[in-house]
Design an enzyme around this catalytic site. Structure first.
Site, short mmCIF file in Angstrom:
data_model
loop_
_atom_site.label_atom_id
_atom_site.label_comp_id
_atom_site.label_asym_id
_atom_site.label_seq_id
_atom_site.Cartn_x
_atom_site.Cartn_y
_atom_site.Cartn_z
N MET A 23 0.84 -1.20 0.00
CA MET A 23 0.00 0.00 0.00
C MET A 23 0.88 1.26 0.00
O MET A 23 1.50 1.57 1.00
CB MET A 23 -0.93 -0.01 1.22
N SER A 24 0.90 1.94 -1.14
CA SER A 24 1.73 3.14 -1.29
C SER A 24 1.04 4.39 -0.77
O SER A 24 1.66 5.44 -0.63
CB SER A 24 2.10 3.34 -2.75
N GLY A 25 -0.28 4.29 -0.53
CA GLY A 25 -1.04 5.46 -0.12
C GLY A 25 -1.78 6.12 -1.27
O GLY A 25 -2.50 7.10 -1.09
N GLY A 26 -1.63 5.56 -2.46
CA GLY A 26 -2.34 6.08 -3.63
C GLY A 26 -3.64 5.34 -3.87
O GLY A 26 -3.96 4.36 -3.19
N VAL A 27 -4.38 5.78 -4.88
CA VAL A 27 -5.70 5.20 -5.14
C VAL A 27 -5.59 3.76 -5.64
O VAL A 27 -6.44 2.92 -5.32
CB VAL A 27 -6.50 6.09 -6.13
N ASP A 28 -4.57 3.44 -6.42
CA ASP A 28 -4.48 2.11 -7.01
C ASP A 28 -4.28 1.02 -5.96
O ASP A 28 -5.05 0.06 -5.89
CB ASP A 28 -3.34 2.06 -8.04
N SER A 29 -3.25 1.16 -5.14
CA SER A 29 -2.99 0.13 -4.13
C SER A 29 -4.07 0.11 -3.06
O SER A 29 -4.40 -0.95 -2.51
CB SER A 29 -1.61 0.34 -3.50
N LEU A 48 5.78 1.13 2.75
CA LEU A 48 7.22 1.35 2.87
C LEU A 48 7.50 2.85 3.04
O LEU A 48 7.05 3.66 2.23
CB LEU A 48 7.95 0.84 1.64
N CYS A 116 13.84 0.59 -7.94
CA CYS A 116 13.03 0.42 -6.72
C CYS A 116 12.30 -0.92 -6.76
O CYS A 116 12.24 -1.64 -5.76
CB CYS A 116 12.05 1.57 -6.59
N CYS A 212 10.07 10.01 -6.64
CA CYS A 212 9.68 10.26 -5.25
C CYS A 212 10.68 11.08 -4.46
O CYS A 212 10.29 11.91 -3.63
CB CYS A 212 9.39 8.93 -4.54
#
Length: 342
Positions: A23-29, A48, A116, A212
């Site tokens: 979970m990156s914090g974006g809408v996709d994940s 992360l 990454c 990033c």
């Protein structure tokens, strides 16, 4: 008794299937985490923390920043799933940022998102998911999984404008068999709609656009921060070797660049070659950029060599169009790509 395969292709009931969602914090994940929860899986989200934010990064459209960690935590709370934060700043600096700086100093143009994925995401996070005895690692990448003879294969996403297979070229066969990409068959608009229906706080969150750790695209300042000697003046030469200008550091240039050369001419100049050893830039007309042959190293074969005997389609950049080519794979897995048109 064999159970019917669940939605991620495992021979288990969803309730008996433990999945880790990156979970990156974006809408996709975030949407992927919601889908897994809706379908009854035992879900743990992992976020992360990859670098220490500056004020510029906080304001910029990037992924994996402090705000993203907060957003991921909120989504996990909303979905009522377990959530862990892994502090990987040191791993990220060693595996991604140091490589980024070193590549520019060699006159290369690195893609840190690929690095990454090669290191912290699909290596370290993969190992963490295994240690947690998860049945699969799920991500929000737009890539299609297709299982053939009990092995997962990677294909371009249905939403070709969002397809991320280019950035995942280094994913190994064993990783692919463990990874799942639920968004591969969906359009971005569908993803946002699901996020709205789940009432997730990130449903309207803009997509990340910048690297990033590079606020506002100013990568030269990042390189200078880690290597103060990176901005050394050097000669700009034409293709005959004549000095026609002076540059402020090769890190400011990439092959094919037109703007920022600061040498005037009736016809536009482009960066044709970078000689990092001599700290020199060679410039010339656009037609000198054309190439037929491209030599690749660090290849990662996900299919049999025999499948390259026919003409295939290649991309030379993530957003580039498909080009007709012949591909020759050598014994050491170095690859020579011969385009049919320059």
């Amino acid at each position: 008794m064999n159970l019917e395969l669940n939605s991620i292709g495992l021979d288990k009931k969803p309730s008996d299937t433990k999945v880790i969602v990156a979970m990156s914090g974006g809408v996709d994940s975030s949407t992927v985490a919601g889908l897994m929860k809706m379908q009854g899986y035992n879900v743990t989200g992992i976020t992360l923390k990859l670098y220490n934010d500056s004020k510029e990064v906080v304001k910029s459209k990037v992924c994996c920043s402090g705000q993203d960690v907060i957003d991921a935590k909120r989504v996990a709370h909303k979905l009522d799933i377990d959530h862990k934060i892994l502090y990987y700043q040191d791993k990220f600096k060693q595996g991604v940022i140091d490589n980024f700086v070193e590549s520019y100093l060699k006159g290369e143009t690195p893609i840190p998102c690929v690095q990454c994925n090669q290191t912290v995401k699909f290596k370290d996070l993969y190992e963490v998911a295994k240690d947690l005895n998860a049945d699969a690692l799920i991500t929000g990448h737009y890539v299609k999984n297709i299982t053939i003879n009990e092995k997962n294969n990677m294909y371009r996403a249905v939403d070709e404008n969002r397809d991320q297979s280019y950035f995942l070229f280094s994913t190994t066969k064993s990783q692919l068999n463990y990874l799942r990409f639920p968004l591969g068959g969906m359009l971005k608009d569908e993803t946002r709609q699901i996020a709205k229906e789940l009432e997730l706080n990130v449903a309207e969150k803009p997509d990340s656009q910048d690297i990033c750790f590079v606020p506002n695209g100013d990568y030269a300042s990042v390189i200078q921060k880690f290597n103060p000697k990176s901005l050394q003046k050097g000669n700009i030469k034409d293709l005959n070797g004549k000095v026609i200008g002076v540059h402020d550091g090769i890190i400011n240039f990439t092959i094919g660049q037109r703007k920022g050369i600061k040498v005037s001419n009736e016809e536009p100049f482009y960066v044709i070659r970078i000689d990092a050893e001599k700290n020199e830039i060679y410039i010339g007309p656009k037609e000198e950029l054309a190439r037929i042959d491209i030599n690749l190293k660090n290849s990662n074969l996900l299919t049999n060599k025999e499948e390259f005997n026919e003409n295939i389609l290649v991309k030379v950049r993530s957003t580039g169009k498909l080009l007709d080519a012949k591909v020759n794979i050598e014994d050491n897995n170095n690859v020579k790509v011969s385009l049919l048109k320059p």
